[in-house]
Design a protein around this motif. Structure first.
Motif, PDB file in Angstrom:
ATOM      1  N   HIS A  34      69.073   3.721 -54.805  1.00  0.00           N
ATOM      2  CA  HIS A  34      70.309   2.993 -54.508  1.00  0.00           C
ATOM      3  C   HIS A  34      70.615   2.970 -53.015  1.00  0.00           C
ATOM      4  O   HIS A  34      69.941   3.620 -52.211  1.00  0.00           O
ATOM      5  CB  HIS A  34      71.472   3.597 -55.286  1.00  0.00           C
ATOM      6  CG  HIS A  34      71.773   5.024 -54.903  1.00  0.00           C
ATOM      7  ND1 HIS A  34      72.402   5.369 -53.738  1.00  0.00           N
ATOM      8  CD2 HIS A  34      71.521   6.206 -55.547  1.00  0.00           C
ATOM      9  CE1 HIS A  34      72.560   6.672 -53.665  1.00  0.00           C
ATOM     10  NE2 HIS A  34      72.014   7.217 -54.749  1.00  0.00           N
ATOM     11  N   PHE A 119      67.219  -0.460 -52.530  1.00  0.00           N
ATOM     12  CA  PHE A 119      68.267  -1.383 -52.096  1.00  0.00           C
ATOM     13  C   PHE A 119      68.971  -0.801 -50.879  1.00  0.00           C
ATOM     14  O   PHE A 119      69.376   0.364 -50.875  1.00  0.00           O
ATOM     15  CB  PHE A 119      69.283  -1.622 -53.217  1.00  0.00           C
ATOM     16  CG  PHE A 119      70.485  -2.415 -52.773  1.00  0.00           C
ATOM     17  CD1 PHE A 119      70.388  -3.782 -52.579  1.00  0.00           C
ATOM     18  CD2 PHE A 119      71.695  -1.791 -52.518  1.00  0.00           C
ATOM     19  CE1 PHE A 119      71.484  -4.521 -52.146  1.00  0.00           C
ATOM     20  CE2 PHE A 119      72.797  -2.517 -52.083  1.00  0.00           C
ATOM     21  CZ  PHE A 119      72.691  -3.881 -51.900  1.00  0.00           C
ATOM     22  N   SER A 120      69.114  -1.605 -49.821  1.00  0.00           N
ATOM     23  CA  SER A 120      69.836  -1.215 -48.615  1.00  0.00           C
ATOM     24  C   SER A 120      69.249   0.081 -48.044  1.00  0.00           C
ATOM     25  O   SER A 120      68.071   0.131 -47.704  1.00  0.00           O
ATOM     26  CB  SER A 120      71.330  -1.079 -48.927  1.00  0.00           C
ATOM     27  OG  SER A 120      72.097  -0.988 -47.764  1.00  0.00           O
ATOM     28  N   HIS A 143      64.877  -4.540 -51.160  1.00  0.00           N
ATOM     29  CA  HIS A 143      66.060  -5.365 -51.411  1.00  0.00           C
ATOM     30  C   HIS A 143      67.136  -5.083 -50.367  1.00  0.00           C
ATOM     31  O   HIS A 143      67.744  -4.016 -50.351  1.00  0.00           O
ATOM     32  CB  HIS A 143      66.585  -5.070 -52.816  1.00  0.00           C
ATOM     33  CG  HIS A 143      67.634  -6.019 -53.325  1.00  0.00           C
ATOM     34  ND1 HIS A 143      68.475  -6.726 -52.503  1.00  0.00           N
ATOM     35  CD2 HIS A 143      67.968  -6.379 -54.590  1.00  0.00           C
ATOM     36  CE1 HIS A 143      69.290  -7.471 -53.224  1.00  0.00           C
ATOM     37  NE2 HIS A 143      68.990  -7.273 -54.507  1.00  0.00           N
ATOM     38  N   SER A 144      67.352  -6.048 -49.475  1.00  0.00           N
ATOM     39  CA  SER A 144      68.474  -6.012 -48.520  1.00  0.00           C
ATOM     40  C   SER A 144      68.485  -4.742 -47.673  1.00  0.00           C
ATOM     41  O   SER A 144      69.537  -4.169 -47.408  1.00  0.00           O
ATOM     42  CB  SER A 144      69.814  -6.136 -49.271  1.00  0.00           C
ATOM     43  OG  SER A 144      69.839  -7.300 -50.050  1.00  0.00           O
ATOM     44  N   TYR A 165      66.788 -10.718 -50.369  1.00  0.00           N
ATOM     45  CA  TYR A 165      67.995 -10.630 -49.545  1.00  0.00           C
ATOM     46  C   TYR A 165      68.860 -11.866 -49.730  1.00  0.00           C
ATOM     47  O   TYR A 165      68.378 -12.940 -50.102  1.00  0.00           O
ATOM     48  CB  TYR A 165      67.643 -10.457 -48.063  1.00  0.00           C
ATOM     49  CG  TYR A 165      66.842 -11.593 -47.459  1.00  0.00           C
ATOM     50  CD1 TYR A 165      67.474 -12.640 -46.791  1.00  0.00           C
ATOM     51  CD2 TYR A 165      65.453 -11.609 -47.541  1.00  0.00           C
ATOM     52  CE1 TYR A 165      66.740 -13.685 -46.231  1.00  0.00           C
ATOM     53  CE2 TYR A 165      64.713 -12.635 -46.991  1.00  0.00           C
ATOM     54  CZ  TYR A 165      65.363 -13.673 -46.331  1.00  0.00           C
ATOM     55  OH  TYR A 165      64.631 -14.705 -45.791  1.00  0.00           O
ATOM     56  N   VAL A 203      73.363  -6.201 -54.968  1.00  0.00           N
ATOM     57  CA  VAL A 203      72.170  -6.171 -55.819  1.00  0.00           C
ATOM     58  C   VAL A 203      72.129  -7.458 -56.628  1.00  0.00           C
ATOM     59  O   VAL A 203      73.076  -7.777 -57.350  1.00  0.00           O
ATOM     60  CB  VAL A 203      72.194  -4.956 -56.760  1.00  0.00           C
ATOM     61  CG1 VAL A 203      70.969  -4.973 -57.673  1.00  0.00           C
ATOM     62  CG2 VAL A 203      72.248  -3.662 -55.961  1.00  0.00           C
TER      63      VAL A 203
END
Length: 219
Positions: A34, A119-120, A143-144, A165, A203
């Motif tokens: 996460h 993510f991030s 992801h991003s 993204y 997300v």
């Protein structure tokens, strides 16, 4: 008077979340990290749309929890900060190693498609993990987030690499994206495939679903 920073090693315990059941029908095993301010118990809900009989999800939990508001109501977590970063990286990687060993050490991973996703802030965690621990995976989803500059080499190359993204993400500039593409080109044998959605720093479940249905079933 002299102020001296010292260190000590100790044993600690952390949690993680799983979704669905690892059984004879399972085809895909996901390990998903996460972002800043998330908790794995909420983050794992983004994967509930994936077919439960074929997808087993493992969501590690960042160790450093904190209150996000002055009412002390909402709790988030961070993987690491710029304070003692190398020490924090090693602690996080040791934790991920233990999650991996507990969940997957006794099974034949050749029977499954292994997906690593961040993510991030989770992107920096997952890429450092596969680089420093040579963790094998079939599909890598970024992801991003940003691949850290200290990731220099990926020994176990994924078959497919995706960059997801949002086109309105305030944290991803055109220059940052260009630099990431150049870094990815030097790290991965596979071309990094871009998945762009209409939206911000969130997300995007539809993109994950798209990869699950159109890519994982072909590997």
């Amino acid at each position: 008077m002299m102020n001296e920073e010292k260190s000590v090693s100790y044993t600690t315990t952390n949690t993680y979340q799983t979704l669905n059941t690892l059984n004879d029908q399972t085809k895909n095993i996901w390990i998903v990290c996460h972002g800043l301010g998330h908790l794995s118990s909420f983050f794992i809900k983004h994967f509930e749309s994936l077919a439960p009989d074929t997808n087993y999800i493992i969501a590690p939990q960042a160790p450093s929890k904190y209150y996000q508001d002055k009412r002390y109501k909402y709790i988030g977590a961070s993987w690491l900060t710029r304070e003692n970063t190398e020490l924090e990286i090693e602690n996080v990687l040791n934790y991920l190693d233990q999650v991996y060993n507990k969940e997957l050490s006794s099974i034949d991973l050749q029977k499954y498609t292994v997906v690593l996703m961040g993510f991030s802030q989770g992107v920096s965690v997952i890429t450092r993990w596969i680089a420093r621990r040579e963790i094998p995976c079939d599909v890598l989803i970024l992801h991003s987030g940003k691949i850290p500059a200290d990731v220099k080499h990926i020994a176990n190359q994924p078959k497919r690499v995706f960059s997801i993204y949002g086109n309105e993400d305030p944290l991803i500039s055109k220059e940052a994206l260009r630099q990431q593409q150049q870094l990815a080109k030097s790290l991965f044998n596979a071309y990094m495939e871009g998945v762009i959605f209409d939206g911000s720093h969130v997300v995007h479940e539809a993109s994950l679903q798209q990869i699950a249905t159109t890519v994982l079933n072909t590997l």
